[in-house]
Design a protein around this motif. Sequence first.
Motif, PDB file in Angstrom:
ATOM      1  N   ALA A 121      15.553   3.463  -0.487  1.00  0.00           N
ATOM      2  CA  ALA A 121      15.840   2.565  -0.417  1.00  0.00           C
ATOM      3  C   ALA A 121      14.662   1.511   0.185  1.00  0.00           C
ATOM      4  CB  ALA A 121      16.731   1.829   0.114  1.00  0.00           C
ATOM      5  N   ALA A 122      14.927   0.068  -0.860  1.00  0.00           N
ATOM      6  CA  ALA A 122      13.733  -0.795  -0.670  1.00  0.00           C
ATOM      7  C   ALA A 122      14.975  -2.825  -0.134  1.00  0.00           C
ATOM      8  CB  ALA A 122      12.892  -1.288  -1.643  1.00  0.00           C
ATOM      9  N   ILE A 123      14.980  -2.419   1.447  1.00  0.00           N
ATOM     10  CA  ILE A 123      15.339  -3.861   1.715  1.00  0.00           C
ATOM     11  C   ILE A 123      14.526  -5.050   1.978  1.00  0.00           C
ATOM     12  CG2 ILE A 123      16.825  -4.822   2.995  1.00  0.00           C
ATOM     13  CD1 ILE A 123      17.686  -2.092   3.377  1.00  0.00           C
ATOM     14  N   CYS A 124      14.730  -5.934   1.795  1.00  0.00           N
ATOM     15  CA  CYS A 124      14.183  -7.977   1.724  1.00  0.00           C
ATOM     16  C   CYS A 124      15.209  -8.314   1.821  1.00  0.00           C
ATOM     17  CB  CYS A 124      13.625  -7.972   0.704  1.00  0.00           C
ATOM     18  SG  CYS A 124      12.359  -9.745   0.893  1.00  0.00           S
ATOM     19  N   ILE A 125      15.348  -9.281   2.730  1.00  0.00           N
ATOM     20  CA  ILE A 125      16.756  -9.946   3.890  1.00  0.00           C
ATOM     21  C   ILE A 125      15.439 -11.371   4.270  1.00  0.00           C
ATOM     22  CG2 ILE A 125      17.753 -10.850   5.490  1.00  0.00           C
ATOM     23  CD1 ILE A 125      18.301  -8.017   4.341  1.00  0.00           C
ATOM     24  N   PRO A 173       0.650  -1.214   0.002  1.00  0.00           N
ATOM     25  CA  PRO A 173      -0.394   0.232   0.383  1.00  0.00           C
ATOM     26  C   PRO A 173       0.726   1.147   0.015  1.00  0.00           C
ATOM     27  CG  PRO A 173       0.024  -0.869   2.345  1.00  0.00           C
ATOM     28  CD  PRO A 173       0.993  -2.216   1.144  1.00  0.00           C
ATOM     29  N   PHE A 174       2.092   1.629  -0.922  1.00  0.00           N
ATOM     30  CA  PHE A 174       2.333   2.842  -1.473  1.00  0.00           C
ATOM     31  C   PHE A 174       2.684   3.510  -2.434  1.00  0.00           C
ATOM     32  CE2 PHE A 174       4.686  -0.824   1.796  1.00  0.00           C
ATOM     33  CZ  PHE A 174       4.223   0.237   2.437  1.00  0.00           C
ATOM     34  N   ALA A 175       3.337   4.659  -2.421  1.00  0.00           N
ATOM     35  CA  ALA A 175       3.353   5.646  -3.634  1.00  0.00           C
ATOM     36  C   ALA A 175       3.671   4.713  -4.170  1.00  0.00           C
ATOM     37  CB  ALA A 175       2.834   6.979  -3.411  1.00  0.00           C
ATOM     38  N   ASN A 176       4.113   4.922  -5.841  1.00  0.00           N
ATOM     39  CA  ASN A 176       5.386   4.622  -6.584  1.00  0.00           C
ATOM     40  C   ASN A 176       6.179   6.229  -6.228  1.00  0.00           C
ATOM     41  OD1 ASN A 176       4.277   2.361  -7.534  1.00  0.00           O
ATOM     42  ND2 ASN A 176       3.786   3.884  -9.953  1.00  0.00           N
ATOM     43  N   ALA A 202      10.360  -3.058  -7.618  1.00  0.00           N
ATOM     44  CA  ALA A 202      11.677  -1.728  -8.125  1.00  0.00           C
ATOM     45  C   ALA A 202      10.514  -0.339  -8.162  1.00  0.00           C
ATOM     46  CB  ALA A 202      11.669  -1.702  -9.242  1.00  0.00           C
ATOM     47  N   PRO A 203       8.789  -0.627  -8.500  1.00  0.00           N
ATOM     48  CA  PRO A 203       8.575   0.989  -8.683  1.00  0.00           C
ATOM     49  C   PRO A 203       8.840   2.139  -7.453  1.00  0.00           C
ATOM     50  CG  PRO A 203       7.259  -0.820  -9.575  1.00  0.00           C
ATOM     51  CD  PRO A 203       8.112  -1.292  -8.973  1.00  0.00           C
ATOM     52  N   LEU A 204       8.337   1.357  -6.267  1.00  0.00           N
ATOM     53  CA  LEU A 204       8.389   1.811  -4.855  1.00  0.00           C
ATOM     54  C   LEU A 204       9.917   2.880  -4.929  1.00  0.00           C
ATOM     55  CD1 LEU A 204       6.555  -0.769  -3.290  1.00  0.00           C
ATOM     56  CD2 LEU A 204       5.700   0.735  -4.143  1.00  0.00           C
ATOM     57  N   PHE A 249      24.452 -25.110  -0.536  1.00  0.00           N
ATOM     58  CA  PHE A 249      23.900 -24.143  -0.676  1.00  0.00           C
ATOM     59  C   PHE A 249      24.565 -22.629   0.133  1.00  0.00           C
ATOM     60  CE2 PHE A 249      20.326 -26.941   2.355  1.00  0.00           C
ATOM     61  CZ  PHE A 249      19.040 -26.517   1.096  1.00  0.00           C
ATOM     62  N   ASN A 250      24.201 -21.571  -0.242  1.00  0.00           N
ATOM     63  CA  ASN A 250      24.719 -20.412   0.301  1.00  0.00           C
ATOM     64  C   ASN A 250      23.982 -19.937   0.316  1.00  0.00           C
ATOM     65  OD1 ASN A 250      23.496 -19.652  -2.281  1.00  0.00           O
ATOM     66  ND2 ASN A 250      25.860 -19.600  -3.025  1.00  0.00           N
ATOM     67  N   LEU A 251      23.601 -18.272   0.772  1.00  0.00           N
ATOM     68  CA  LEU A 251      23.291 -16.963   0.527  1.00  0.00           C
ATOM     69  C   LEU A 251      23.793 -15.543  -0.557  1.00  0.00           C
ATOM     70  CD1 LEU A 251      24.139 -16.260   4.677  1.00  0.00           C
ATOM     71  CD2 LEU A 251      21.685 -17.005   3.136  1.00  0.00           C
ATOM     72  N   VAL A 252      22.685 -15.204  -1.429  1.00  0.00           N
ATOM     73  CA  VAL A 252      22.715 -14.646  -2.119  1.00  0.00           C
ATOM     74  C   VAL A 252      22.540 -13.681  -2.786  1.00  0.00           C
ATOM     75  CG1 VAL A 252      21.950 -13.886  -4.755  1.00  0.00           C
ATOM     76  CG2 VAL A 252      22.336 -16.412  -3.860  1.00  0.00           C
ATOM     77  N   SER A 253      23.330 -12.422  -1.927  1.00  0.00           N
ATOM     78  CA  SER A 253      23.004 -10.830  -2.634  1.00  0.00           C
ATOM     79  C   SER A 253      22.808 -10.287  -3.784  1.00  0.00           C
ATOM     80  CB  SER A 253      23.714 -10.200  -1.597  1.00  0.00           C
ATOM     81  OG  SER A 253      23.364  -9.087  -1.299  1.00  0.00           O
ATOM     82  N   ILE A 254      22.189  -9.995  -4.102  1.00  0.00           N
ATOM     83  CA  ILE A 254      21.694  -8.918  -4.925  1.00  0.00           C
ATOM     84  C   ILE A 254      21.401  -7.117  -5.029  1.00  0.00           C
ATOM     85  CG2 ILE A 254      19.234  -9.972  -5.682  1.00  0.00           C
ATOM     86  CD1 ILE A 254      20.424  -9.303  -8.470  1.00  0.00           C
ATOM     87  N   ILE A 255      22.147  -6.196  -5.713  1.00  0.00           N
ATOM     88  CA  ILE A 255      21.828  -4.771  -5.315  1.00  0.00           C
ATOM     89  C   ILE A 255      22.078  -4.293  -7.120  1.00  0.00           C
ATOM     90  CG2 ILE A 255      22.270  -2.895  -4.154  1.00  0.00           C
ATOM     91  CD1 ILE A 255      24.310  -4.444  -1.728  1.00  0.00           C
ATOM     92  N   ALA A 256      20.306  -3.701  -6.259  1.00  0.00           N
ATOM     93  CA  ALA A 256      20.702  -2.316  -7.808  1.00  0.00           C
ATOM     94  C   ALA A 256      20.064  -1.462  -7.840  1.00  0.00           C
ATOM     95  CB  ALA A 256      19.532  -2.935  -8.346  1.00  0.00           C
ATOM     96  N   THR A 257      20.585  -0.741  -8.382  1.00  0.00           N
ATOM     97  CA  THR A 257      19.934   1.081  -8.324  1.00  0.00           C
ATOM     98  C   THR A 257      19.032   1.217  -9.040  1.00  0.00           C
ATOM     99  OG1 THR A 257      22.547   1.331  -8.250  1.00  0.00           O
ATOM    100  CG2 THR A 257      21.288   3.684  -9.037  1.00  0.00           C
ATOM    101  N   LYS A 258      17.698   2.513  -8.625  1.00  0.00           N
ATOM    102  CA  LYS A 258      16.668   2.521  -9.694  1.00  0.00           C
ATOM    103  C   LYS A 258      16.448   3.318 -10.576  1.00  0.00           C
ATOM    104  CE  LYS A 258      12.006   2.707 -10.360  1.00  0.00           C
ATOM    105  NZ  LYS A 258      11.775   3.675  -9.381  1.00  0.00           N
ATOM    106  N   LEU A 259      16.814   3.074 -12.098  1.00  0.00           N
ATOM    107  CA  LEU A 259      16.561   3.462 -13.230  1.00  0.00           C
ATOM    108  C   LEU A 259      15.549   4.983 -13.238  1.00  0.00           C
ATOM    109  CD1 LEU A 259      17.800   1.375 -15.585  1.00  0.00           C
ATOM    110  CD2 LEU A 259      19.506   2.794 -13.962  1.00  0.00           C
TER     111      LEU A 259
END
Length: 235
Positions: free
Chosen positions: A108-112, A100-103, A130-132, A225-235
Amino acid sequence: MMFTKSNKYDFDFVKENMMGPNSMKILEEVSESLKLEKGMRILDLGCGRGLTSIFLAKEYDVTVFATDLWISATDNYGRIKSMGLEDKIIPIHTEAHDLPFANEFFDAAICIDAYNFFGAEKDYLKNHFAPLVKKGGKIAVAVPGLKKDFTNGVPEELQPYWFDDMNLYSCDWWYNLWKTSDLVNIQECKELNCFEEAWKDWLMCDNDFARRDIGMMEAEGGNYFNLVSIIATKL
């Protein structure tokens, strides 16, 4: 890693509220690649019992929208108040496809340790996550993953512990999924160094899910198994 930030927290409190590998330690490593600044507005998606939201608010003096489906906002608000963070963390109870958030509302947005349950869908990043985030803002995800994707099905020793929506994949798999989006530029996609430490903490927890995972990790034997991290910049 020394975990100088996450080790400051009472370990009994952390164990009581973990829902998987120690999310505070995972976030501490991920946040080294982010530039979080005081006053930022952060989406913490799939926050569980709020450990990552507490970490963000305490360590970076940001405002956090602690969003989860499995744990109620009222439940999380109790923990938030116990830490004196009711002015810094807003608990939200909602499903990941109905945020329930505006674009462009968040810096920043984080999900762990949650994104694999919903974000493995082809267009989830583009349509829901990403739109948020504001242009130039960071999007950071860390998930349980695989050193290499299974090409001949789930190994026999892991089958007793496997369920369909685990969605465990390699760094390459996640990179290839995210690179199809025209809303982000991928900054990094890598294995995290905190794997053993985060899992060790989880397996010490006194709950049925952690006890079940002891058998899984013994069967895995450091092979998959491992832990994967992916970080991006919003265009």
